[in-house]
Every structure is written in C-alpha cells, then in structure tokens.
Design an enzyme around this catalytic site. Structure first.
Site, PDB file in Angstrom:
ATOM      1  N   CYS A  57     -87.704  43.750 -25.945  1.00  0.00           N
ATOM      2  CA  CYS A  57     -86.944  43.160 -26.877  1.00  0.00           C
ATOM      3  C   CYS A  57     -85.455  43.549 -26.972  1.00  0.00           C
ATOM      4  CB  CYS A  57     -87.546  43.046 -28.184  1.00  0.00           C
ATOM      5  SG  CYS A  57     -89.361  42.372 -28.045  1.00  0.00           S
ATOM      6  N   ASN A  58     -85.418  44.537 -26.766  1.00  0.00           N
ATOM      7  CA  ASN A  58     -83.925  45.384 -27.070  1.00  0.00           C
ATOM      8  C   ASN A  58     -83.352  44.772 -25.799  1.00  0.00           C
ATOM      9  OD1 ASN A  58     -84.846  46.949 -29.228  1.00  0.00           O
ATOM     10  ND2 ASN A  58     -84.792  48.950 -27.952  1.00  0.00           N
TER      11      ASN A  58
END
Length: 154
Positions: free
Chosen positions: A45-46
């Site tokens: 997600c980062n």
C-alpha cells in the site's frame, strides 16, 4: 458484484483525510481514478500510494481526479497522507459502503480487501479496471497508459 466496463461512477459520499465530505459523482466531467487498497502503512500500500503521488502532477495536469479508498479512519488517513506527502484525497470507507458499491472483493476468509483500481472517463463511465494484489506500481503504470498520459518522471 464488481463494476464492469460502461458502469456509472457510484453515487458515494465519504470523508477524506481532512474530514471533508467528498461526493464522487461531483467529479463527473473529468476522468476519475479510484483505487482501493487494503490498509494504510503496509508495504505494498505504501508503494502504491507513493507511486500515485510520484505521478500525481502528470495526472493532475491531464485533469484526472485521484482518490485512494480504504476502510481506515480519517485520522489514520491523515497520518498516512502526512507521512508520504500525498496531495490527492484518501477516502475513509469505515462502513465499507464504497467497497460494496464498487463490488470490491475480499480474500482470506473476508479479512483482506482486494487491491483494485477503477478508471472512469469524463462521462463517469467505467473504462478500465486494474487488479494486482502484490504489485502496487502496476496500478499507476496501467492507469497512466489507459489515460494516455505521458509522464515526466518515468
């Protein structure tokens, strides 16, 4: 049931990382990218969030609105956006209303939301869907390609 090509942008209103209410249908008239991701501050997600940020100026220049959606809280989104200097809006879907409206699936006995990106044209019609649970970069690269956006940073 997941949205399919030609479906309309769902009429959903969610709070962003600043607590402002964002009604997605208000953005019909310009291309819209809505990417669903499992959770703030997790490795893939980062990467995905930072890739969208890295190309945000190109997307913005092309008139594209970008929204990231997860079931994290407004305060979690605020910390996430601040940590990675995200300029686009993160929408809090704590009640999973958007997840249901877009038909985003779940894996691992319903514990993990799919990573899926929806691209809508100026008329608010779905033109493309991207799915890749473990390749956050693919979502951005494919969105840029589908929207025919030439980038300065890639």
């Amino acid at each position: 049931m997941e949205l399919t090509k030609g479906d309309e942008l769902p009429d959903i209103t969610l709070a962003d990382q600043d607590g402002a209410w964002i009604k997605l249908r208000d953005f019909v008239g310009q291309p819209v990218v809505v990417f669903f991701y499992p959770r703030d501050n997790t490795p893939v997600c980062n990467i995905e969030a930072c890739e969208f940020e890295a190309h945000y100026s190109d997307l913005k220049k092309a008139g594209v609105k970008v929204f990231g959606v997860s079931e994290d809280t407004v305060s979690s989104h605020k910390k996430f956006a601040t940590r990675f200097h995200l300029e686009y809006r993160l929408l809090s879907d704590v009640n999973r209303e958007a997840e249901r409206a877009f038909g985003v699936g779940r894996k691992l006995f319903g514990l993990l939301k799919d990573r899926v990106t929806f691209i809508f044209d100026k008329q608010g019609k779905l033109m493309h869907t991207i799915k890749s649970q473990l390749n956050g970069r693919r979502h951005v690269d494919e969105a840029l390609s589908v929207l025919n956006i030439k980038t300065e940073t890639h």
